[in-house]
Scaffold this motif. Sequence first.
Motif, PDB file in Angstrom:
ATOM      1  N   SER A   2       0.834  -1.202   0.000  1.00  0.00           N
ATOM      2  CA  SER A   2       0.000   0.000   0.000  1.00  0.00           C
ATOM      3  C   SER A   2       0.867   1.249   0.000  1.00  0.00           C
ATOM      4  CB  SER A   2      -0.906   0.009   1.236  1.00  0.00           C
ATOM      5  OG  SER A   2      -1.774  -1.098   1.226  1.00  0.00           O
ATOM      6  N   GLN A   3       0.408   2.251  -0.716  1.00  0.00           N
ATOM      7  CA  GLN A   3       1.157   3.502  -0.802  1.00  0.00           C
ATOM      8  C   GLN A   3       0.198   4.669  -0.979  1.00  0.00           C
ATOM      9  OE1 GLN A   3       3.709   4.419  -4.313  1.00  0.00           O
ATOM     10  NE2 GLN A   3       5.386   4.501  -2.811  1.00  0.00           N
ATOM     11  N   LEU A   4       0.511   5.779  -0.329  1.00  0.00           N
ATOM     12  CA  LEU A   4      -0.250   7.014  -0.471  1.00  0.00           C
ATOM     13  C   LEU A   4       0.712   8.113  -0.879  1.00  0.00           C
ATOM     14  CD1 LEU A   4      -2.966   8.448   1.875  1.00  0.00           C
ATOM     15  CD2 LEU A   4      -1.019   9.873   1.265  1.00  0.00           C
ATOM     16  N   GLU A  27       4.439   4.919   2.803  1.00  0.00           N
ATOM     17  CA  GLU A  27       4.374   3.500   2.482  1.00  0.00           C
ATOM     18  C   GLU A  27       3.949   2.692   3.693  1.00  0.00           C
ATOM     19  OE1 GLU A  27       8.052   2.179   0.887  1.00  0.00           O
ATOM     20  OE2 GLU A  27       7.850   3.312  -0.989  1.00  0.00           O
ATOM     21  N   ALA A  28       3.292   1.572   3.431  1.00  0.00           N
ATOM     22  CA  ALA A  28       2.877   0.668   4.501  1.00  0.00           C
ATOM     23  C   ALA A  28       4.099   0.156   5.245  1.00  0.00           C
ATOM     24  CB  ALA A  28       2.090  -0.500   3.915  1.00  0.00           C
ATOM     25  N   LEU A  65      -3.958   6.911  -4.007  1.00  0.00           N
ATOM     26  CA  LEU A  65      -4.041   5.825  -3.035  1.00  0.00           C
ATOM     27  C   LEU A  65      -4.405   4.542  -3.773  1.00  0.00           C
ATOM     28  CD1 LEU A  65      -4.044   4.802  -0.098  1.00  0.00           C
ATOM     29  CD2 LEU A  65      -6.471   5.440   0.032  1.00  0.00           C
ATOM     30  N   GLU A  66      -3.511   3.570  -3.713  1.00  0.00           N
ATOM     31  CA  GLU A  66      -3.747   2.287  -4.383  1.00  0.00           C
ATOM     32  C   GLU A  66      -4.069   2.468  -5.863  1.00  0.00           C
ATOM     33  OE1 GLU A  66      -3.363  -0.798  -2.789  1.00  0.00           O
ATOM     34  OE2 GLU A  66      -2.484   0.587  -1.370  1.00  0.00           O
ATOM     35  N   GLU A  85     -11.026   2.927   4.468  1.00  0.00           N
ATOM     36  CA  GLU A  85      -9.711   3.155   3.874  1.00  0.00           C
ATOM     37  C   GLU A  85      -8.957   4.290   4.572  1.00  0.00           C
ATOM     38  OE1 GLU A  85      -8.177   1.417   1.541  1.00  0.00           O
ATOM     39  OE2 GLU A  85      -9.849   0.032   1.291  1.00  0.00           O
ATOM     40  N   ARG A 164      -6.904   1.286   6.410  1.00  0.00           N
ATOM     41  CA  ARG A 164      -5.455   1.081   6.277  1.00  0.00           C
ATOM     42  C   ARG A 164      -4.671   2.365   6.540  1.00  0.00           C
ATOM     43  NH1 ARG A 164      -4.977  -1.222   0.414  1.00  0.00           N
ATOM     44  NH2 ARG A 164      -6.772   0.173   0.194  1.00  0.00           N
TER      45      ARG A 164
END
Length: 473
Positions: A2-4, A27-28, A65-66, A85, A164
Amino acid sequence: MSQLKLHELTVRHGDDALVDVADLSLEAGRALTIVGESGSGKSLLAHALMGTIAAGLRVNGTMTLEGAHYDLADRANRKQLWGTELALLPQEPALALDPTMRVRGQVAEGSPGFRKDHASALRRADDALDHLGLGHATGAWPHTLSGGMAQRVTYAAATIGGARVLIVDEPTKGLDSDALDRLADLLSEHVAGGGLLITITHDLRLARRLGGDVLVMRDATVVEQGPADQVLTAPEHDYTRRLLAAEPSRWRYEWMAAPASDPSAEPLVLAEGLAKSYGDTELFRDVSLDIRPGERWALAGPSGVGKTTLGNILLRLTQPDRGTVRHHAAVSNGKLQKLYQDPALSFPARVRLADAMRDVVRGHQVPEGRVESLMGTLGLPDDLLGRLPGQVSGGELQRLAIVRAMLLEPALVFADEATSRLDPLTQERTMDCLMSELSRTGCALLLVTHDHELATAVADRHVRLGEAAPSHV
C-alpha cells in the motif's frame, strides 16, 4: 504494498498559504510523523487529505491511493473511503464524540455491518475498548470521561472500521506517560500490520518511539525531513535544533523563582474535605487545600483520576459529593478564569474571533491596544481575528484563549493542559508570557498537566491524585 502520495498540496485562506507541500509519499510498514510549530499547517494537511477542511479555506493538489487518483479540491470524493480506507483521529476528542450516546454504542457504530449485525458490532466495540484499557467505561457518557479517556474512545471509534490509512492528530494530549506508551504500542501495531500511519504531534518522545520518518514543518512548508533517528538526534536545520532544545527542564526565567508566600493573606479559594465519584468509581476523597494570591499549584496524576474534575470543583463549576468550597470576593466578576484543555470549547463556533475578543474588551474596559500587544508577545498574527475558530489551529486557539483570559487581569487562572497543543518552542514562549503576566499582577495559578518537567518548572505546590490518599508537596 500500500502507498499514499500527495502532490502539490496547498491550502489557502485568501492570498495566504497555510500549507504548501510539494510532494509527500507514505508507504505501509513505515510510520511518518509530522512535527513543527503551532499553526505551521500540520493539522490542515491532515484535513485536506481527508476532505474535512473547514469552509472558507481553498485546497489544491492531488492524492493517489492504491492507484486511484483524487482531486483534493473536491471535498466529497473521499467520503466513501472514510472508516474503511481513511480514518482520522481528530485533535478535539470532546467535540468528536456524540454527547447523547454511551461509549460502547458510539464505538460500535463505526464497525462494518453495524446495521445488519448489531450484536457483533457491540462485541467488537467491547474488544476494542478492552484493548485500550477502557472496558470499565463501556456504559459511560462522553461528558464523564477525562481528556485522555475521551481520546482513547475516539481512537477506538476511528480504527474499528479497519482503515489502512490512519491519520492521528495530537494523540498524546491528556495522556499520562503510561497511557502514552500504550498508545505508541497501538500505533506501532497498526504499522507492523501493514497499515499506513501519519502522526501529527508535538511530543518528540512519541516521534522517537514510532521511528520511521519525521517531517518538520514551519510557516506552511517542510523545512527538514528524513529518518527519525537522524532528524531527532542530529538535525540539520536551525529550527529543528531549537525545537529539540526547548524542554521545560532547560528553561531559565526570573518568574521561576518561588513567589513570596504570605500565609496571613486570605485564601482566594478554600476547600475542605472534598470527595467526588461517578457511579461506582471514586475519583478522590478528603482533599483539602487553600490557594492564596500569587501561589502556583499543579494537579498531577494518571489520566482519569479526576484532576480536571477537582479543578472544576475548586472553581465551583462542578458540585462535590462531600466537602465545601469557599471563594473570596477577589475572584468575582471575571477574576477567576479557566483555560480549557480543548480550546475549541472556549469560543463560539460561529462567531468571528475578533467579535469574541471585542465583547471582552468592551465589557471590561480593557485598554486600547492590549489585545494586539498580547498577540504579538505570543507570536499570533492580527489576521487570525478575522477567522472563525474552526479556521485556525488548536495551538493558535489555545494562545488566543490565554490572551482573552489575560485581558481581565484575573486573580486566579485554572489552566487545564493549557499548552497541550503547542510545540516545545511555542510552549516555552507562551508559558513565559503567561507566567510573566501572572507574576506582574500577583495572580494565582492552578495547573493541570501530565508533563512532569512543565509542572516542576512552573509550580511550587503540588497535589497528586490517584494514590490511597491525595498527597501534597
